[in-house]
Write an enzyme that holds these catalytic residues in place. Structure first.
Site, PDB file in Angstrom:
ATOM      1  N   GLY A 204     -49.002 -19.858  23.129  1.00 47.33           N
ATOM      2  CA  GLY A 204     -48.987 -18.706  24.030  1.00 47.33           C
ATOM      3  C   GLY A 204     -48.017 -18.879  25.183  1.00 47.33           C
ATOM      4  O   GLY A 204     -47.621 -17.911  25.810  1.00 47.33           O
TER       5      GLY A 204
ATOM      6  N   HIS B  55      -5.795   5.708   8.394  1.00 48.94           N
ATOM      7  CA  HIS B  55      -5.031   5.908   9.627  1.00 48.94           C
ATOM      8  C   HIS B  55      -5.483   7.170  10.325  1.00 48.94           C
ATOM      9  O   HIS B  55      -4.687   7.840  10.991  1.00 48.94           O
ATOM     10  CB  HIS B  55      -3.541   6.005   9.315  1.00 48.94           C
ATOM     11  CG  HIS B  55      -3.020   4.851   8.530  1.00 48.94           C
ATOM     12  ND1 HIS B  55      -2.808   4.913   7.179  1.00 48.94           N
ATOM     13  CD2 HIS B  55      -2.708   3.591   8.908  1.00 48.94           C
ATOM     14  CE1 HIS B  55      -2.364   3.738   6.750  1.00 48.94           C
ATOM     15  NE2 HIS B  55      -2.306   2.918   7.774  1.00 48.94           N
TER      16      HIS B  55
ATOM     17  N   LYS C 111       0.859  -1.188   0.000  1.00 47.72           N
ATOM     18  CA  LYS C 111       0.000   0.000   0.000  1.00 47.72           C
ATOM     19  C   LYS C 111       0.898   1.242   0.000  1.00 47.72           C
ATOM     20  O   LYS C 111       1.930   1.270   0.675  1.00 47.72           O
ATOM     21  CB  LYS C 111      -0.905   0.011   1.236  1.00 47.72           C
ATOM     22  CG  LYS C 111      -1.913  -1.129   1.250  1.00 47.72           C
ATOM     23  CD  LYS C 111      -3.090  -0.890   2.181  1.00 47.72           C
ATOM     24  CE  LYS C 111      -2.708  -0.655   3.630  1.00 47.72           C
ATOM     25  NZ  LYS C 111      -1.964  -1.749   4.253  1.00 47.72           N
TER      26      LYS C 111
ATOM     27  N   ASP D   9     -58.584 -11.411  35.982  1.00 44.92           N
ATOM     28  CA  ASP D   9     -57.959 -11.253  34.672  1.00 44.92           C
ATOM     29  C   ASP D   9     -59.040 -10.971  33.626  1.00 44.92           C
ATOM     30  O   ASP D   9     -60.002 -11.742  33.501  1.00 44.92           O
ATOM     31  CB  ASP D   9     -57.204 -12.536  34.307  1.00 44.92           C
ATOM     32  CG  ASP D   9     -56.604 -12.448  32.918  1.00 44.92           C
ATOM     33  OD1 ASP D   9     -55.683 -11.627  32.741  1.00 44.92           O
ATOM     34  OD2 ASP D   9     -57.078 -13.155  32.004  1.00 44.92           O
ATOM     35  N   PRO D  10     -58.898  -9.905  32.860  1.00 42.49           N
ATOM     36  CA  PRO D  10     -59.969  -9.533  31.921  1.00 42.49           C
ATOM     37  C   PRO D  10     -60.203 -10.591  30.844  1.00 42.49           C
ATOM     38  O   PRO D  10     -61.347 -10.776  30.398  1.00 42.49           O
ATOM     39  CB  PRO D  10     -59.489  -8.211  31.318  1.00 42.49           C
ATOM     40  CG  PRO D  10     -58.027  -8.129  31.623  1.00 42.49           C
ATOM     41  CD  PRO D  10     -57.803  -8.925  32.870  1.00 42.49           C
TER      42      PRO D  10
ATOM     43  N   ASP E  59     -52.805  -2.019  29.582  1.00 41.37           N
ATOM     44  CA  ASP E  59     -53.078  -0.661  29.126  1.00 41.37           C
ATOM     45  C   ASP E  59     -54.558  -0.432  28.887  1.00 41.37           C
ATOM     46  O   ASP E  59     -54.943   0.406  28.065  1.00 41.37           O
ATOM     47  CB  ASP E  59     -52.227  -0.282  27.911  1.00 41.37           C
ATOM     48  CG  ASP E  59     -52.215  -1.386  26.873  1.00 41.37           C
ATOM     49  OD1 ASP E  59     -52.997  -2.336  27.031  1.00 41.37           O
ATOM     50  OD2 ASP E  59     -51.432  -1.279  25.918  1.00 41.37           O
TER      51      ASP E  59
ATOM     52  N   ASP F 198     -57.048  -1.874  27.559  1.00 45.17           N
ATOM     53  CA  ASP F 198     -57.708  -1.983  26.254  1.00 45.17           C
ATOM     54  C   ASP F 198     -58.313  -3.364  26.016  1.00 45.17           C
ATOM     55  O   ASP F 198     -58.733  -3.672  24.896  1.00 45.17           O
ATOM     56  CB  ASP F 198     -56.749  -1.619  25.120  1.00 45.17           C
ATOM     57  CG  ASP F 198     -55.592  -2.608  25.014  1.00 45.17           C
ATOM     58  OD1 ASP F 198     -55.484  -3.487  25.902  1.00 45.17           O
ATOM     59  OD2 ASP F 198     -54.799  -2.493  24.063  1.00 45.17           O
TER      60      ASP F 198
END
Lengths: 556, 556
Positions: free
Chosen positions: B474, B213, B106, B537-538, B391, B393
């Site tokens: 799951g 370099h 080089k 638990d929903p 959350d 929902d």
């Protein structure tokens, strides 16, 4: 700032590059996402298809592992997001023939559910589908749902190899599950990943036990270097527990932000700290399962099960795969024994420790001594000339060279009974005793001259060969404001049969002309013109002094 | 901070990893530096040896390019420093037989001089040595001494391939020189390299035309992204001038600090902007000639000379080499034609656009409508339960699912004349119409149930299959505070021959018990216990509501 276009186009940009450079076919799915399939794959090849996938941002996973004896298809989602069920289903439909297919799923809720539903749908359509979950993360030992990390790639290889051998779906699934269960992976990063357009969270430092989606690590850790980082990771991985006596498979994965040099140092540390003799197969450093530019690495361990090792050793054309190797003890190549095939007179006399015979009339030795004296005394003058364009050490350098040669002479270790051997001895001395570019250039000059003398040529021809070598290796030509501007005119006069006085005058005239030249080679090339204007080049001046000293010593 | 041990040990640490994982032999030299030689190489193999080297910090250059058809030996210096002359000479001596050797250098002063002097010394010893300089940098168009950059690797490949074919030294040197002269390289970086123990110079921003370099770039540039960066580099490289009608060879080199994702995006841009049809061979993204962790890349262009292309295409076992490819137009795999091999009743009826026949007594349709009504009305209650751990929902999600199913019913697009087909239709609707993990889980439940019904089983067995699928994909089991805590007791009672009222009661009792359970799966697993204590638990509650609605609708 990173070399991206936008977050929105990232996945498509990457797929474009992959499709143009690797043997993949793209299956467009109904939701606009892509499924990638091994080019030319036929569902009728009698082999179990192996499919993997998940969010993008982990390249080369997963598309880079599509290849013979590895994945049949990959389903990339958006960045860090599971692919939609429909894309997974279309992948299954596209590659699953009578032999069935195996889905290799990393243990994240989105992947489990989306690949899971697609598997159920495919079964409903009459396809034979098995799934294997990879949950190799050991960062949180008590959690029920460890994440899937880089070890996933070893499952790809194990399953893909067995599938390519024509094994049945239950056999492939069994090996994949056994491999997945045998894996332990732990990661450590100095800095989390930076998403496109995001400069990252500067409050996060080094963390142990990271996921690949920038989830916080299990612990913050202080890391002082590579050895320390590897020790911390191995402490969590417990290689002693993993190694059941059969040795280990070790995968060192760059999480995306390590330099190649860091990768090699980490590989050194991993092998050193585990003990190379316990490692049956080592893979790495490799970017297998990355997290964008996360500056970190993970280590995966598995017991070296014979069937896993066989699979790792099998060839694949998957571009992301890096060959597994058995760590080898460093091999020495014997220098001495090998070197014996050639030895010339010049070589054997080149060492500076042996006495050398002087010439009969002693005149070359006297001239050399005189030149050394003159150059030694010129130190201040040459340093001053060098101050205009360099770091004012030209005189110091030439003095060092002169002293090393005069020491040889005084010790009887330099003589010109054989002029070629004498020049070779000077070359070797200047190489180590002078320093700087000038030392190497004069050594090149003396070496090439010596070789030419050895071939039976006279001094003019020898000097010409030396000048050619200096010009070739140094990259300068006449007029570039270097020592060549004194050497070349001097050699020309010598070749034309001029006297030593005429030769010296030509060198001096050449040196004087350098005051009006602009530097084009060497360090002085980087200095503005004005600085060197009206100042002679110290190298050319030194060469002129040398010829003048030789001339004075030899007389007419 | 980086994964290094120290600047002093960096080169040795890297060599240790290389020696253990690649087929190299180490030749210890007199000055304590190393020479690396292809394992098992014999000087008597009749082939020209090809040697390269230079300062370390550019890995995999140069040792990573040792291999069949590439380099015979490499001489690594200290970090960013040329190796000493003696090490280069010992490399030449070790591998050079009667066929001679080529040094690929080089264009940096230190490399030129040290390799140059070693070449002169080796010639003096009678060895046949040629040198080729690589000076591919086009950053400073008017400079006499362009630097050697990543294009050097293409010279290694060209020379190594020809040498392996048994060509003479002059032929190998000629091709190497021709290749070297045909190269143009330009780099761009967002950030310079950080040396071990150094955090870099924060005042330096994006630069065009860098060396390897950390020399300052030729220009400071503003970069807005990958497309812009590539355009800037190509503007300097002028592909139109390089391409003499034969097309281009293109090398995309990661300077060490790019993530794999950036590499792919850059590859996409380079191919797009040059035009894939003009690229005869593309290599990259690859880390070929790096500068520690410099966050940048270089592009090298060469005319696609036939002999260069032949050499690039030849196989090599050099671990640092990445195969050259001809950019391919993206290949489409036809989804429709391929998909035809299997189609089941369930599949063809799964689309939600086609009318479906109702059952004779209309009771399953009525029960489904009632369940949809109840779940639609429960939105607020379920959202409130979800607020404790999620959350808020869950109600919204179940309502969306219920609405999508009731729309099907109203449009005559859902019927249970074939219960398996009806469940399949519900599954497909929930997959896209409900959203969230719950939507996918219910779709899995319905899909697996449908398949089991299709196989001739009754509802108890179908529900059991659905529950198994939900649990498998799951990752939850009974007691994990999920919808399974209502589903499993209900199915148990159904299997035991209980009435629909008893089934509904079992589901309700299961849902109530979730108030005392700790979440182990799903998002709620990451929430402290106390938050969910005494709250049901929903998902389990929604399932219980569904069973109660079915029970109310069906009567006894």
């Amino acid at each position: 700032m990173a070399f991206f276009n936008s977050r929105e186009t990232l996945v498509d940009d990457m797929l474009s590059a992959l499709l143009q450079t690797t043997r993949l076919e793209q299956l467009a799915t109904s939701e606009g996402t892509s499924v990638l399939v091994r080019a030319g794959h036929s569902r009728e090849d009698g082999q179990v298809a192996v499919i993997s996938g998940g969010g993008s941002g982990h390249e080369p996973a997963h598309a880079g592992f599509i290849g013979s004896g590895m994945l049949t298809a990959a389903v990339p989602g958006a960045l860090f997001s599971s692919p939609p069920v429909s894309a997974v289903l279309e992948a299954i439909r596209s590659v699953t023939g009578p032999a069935g297919c195996l889905l290799v799923i990393k243990n994240y809720t989105g992947d489990r559910l989306n690949f899971g539903l697609a598997a159920e749908q495919a079964r409903q359509e009459g396809l034979d589908v098995e799934t294997v979950l990879v949950a190799d993360d050991v960062a949180l030992p008590d959690i029920d749902q460890p994440r899937g990390l880089a070890g996933t790639v070893l499952v790809h290889k194990a399953a893909g190899h067995l599938a390519a051998s024509g094994a049945s779906l239950s056999e492939v699934a069994e090996l994949a599950r056994r491999t997945a269960e045998s894996l332990s992976t732990l990661g450590l990063a100095l800095r989390p990943a930076r998403l496109p357009g995001d400069e990252g969270d500067p409050s996060r430092g080094s963390e142990l036990g990271l996921g690949i989606h920038n989830e916080p690590g299990a612990d913050s850790v202080e890391v002082t270097g590579a050895a320390d980082a590897v020790a911390t990771v191995l402490d969590g991985l417990r290689p002693d527990d993993v190694d059941a006596g059969s040795g280990l498979v070790v995968l060192l994965n760059d999480l995306g932000g390590c330099s190649p040099q860091e990768g090699l140092v980490l590989a050194h540390e991993v092998m050193r700290q585990i003990g190379p003799q316990r490692i049956v197969r080592f893979i790495g450093p490799v970017r297998a399962m990355t997290s964008l530019d996360m500056h970190g690495f993970s280590v995966t361990l598995a017991p070296a099960d014979a069937r896993l090792v066989e699979a790792l050793d099998a060839a694949t054309d998957a571009p992301g795969w890096t060959a597994a190797v058995e760590p080898m003890p460093p091999r020495r190549r014997s220098g001495d024994a090998e070197r014996a095939w050639t030895s010339s007179e010049a070589d054997s006399e080149a060492g500076s420790g042996a006495p050398m015979r002087a010439s009969e009339d002693g005149r070359p030795e006297a001239a050399t001594a005189q030149a050394c004296r003159v150059l030694g005394e010129a130190q201040e003058h040459l340093d001053a000339l060098d101050r205009a364009t360099g770091d004012a050490d030209a005189g110091t350098t030439f003095r060092a060279g002169a002293m090393s040669v005069s020491t040889l002479l005084e010790d009887g270790h330099l003589g010109f009974a054989d002029p070629a051997a004498g020049m070779a001895r000077i070359a070797r001395t200047l190489e180590t005793g002078m320093g700087g570019s000038s030392g190497v250039l004069l050594a090149i000059l003396a070496t090439a001259s010596s070789r030419t003398l050895d071939d039976g040529a006279g001094w003019a021809e020898a000097l010409e060969a030396g000048i050619e070598a200096v010009s070739h290796h140094g990259g300068a030509v006449e007029g570039d404001r270097t020592m060549l501007d004194a050497l070349i005119p001097a050699q020309r006069v010598l070749a034309e049969g001029g006297t030593v006085q005429q030769v010296a005058e030509a060198a001096e005239e050449g040196a004087r002309r350098t005051a009006q030249l602009q530097a084009k080679a060497g360090r002085a090339a980087h200095v503005p013109d004005a600085a060197a204007r009206d100042t002679e080049d110290p190298g050319a001046v030194a060469v002129a002094m040398l010829f003048r000293a030789v001339s004075d010593s030899l007389g007419t």
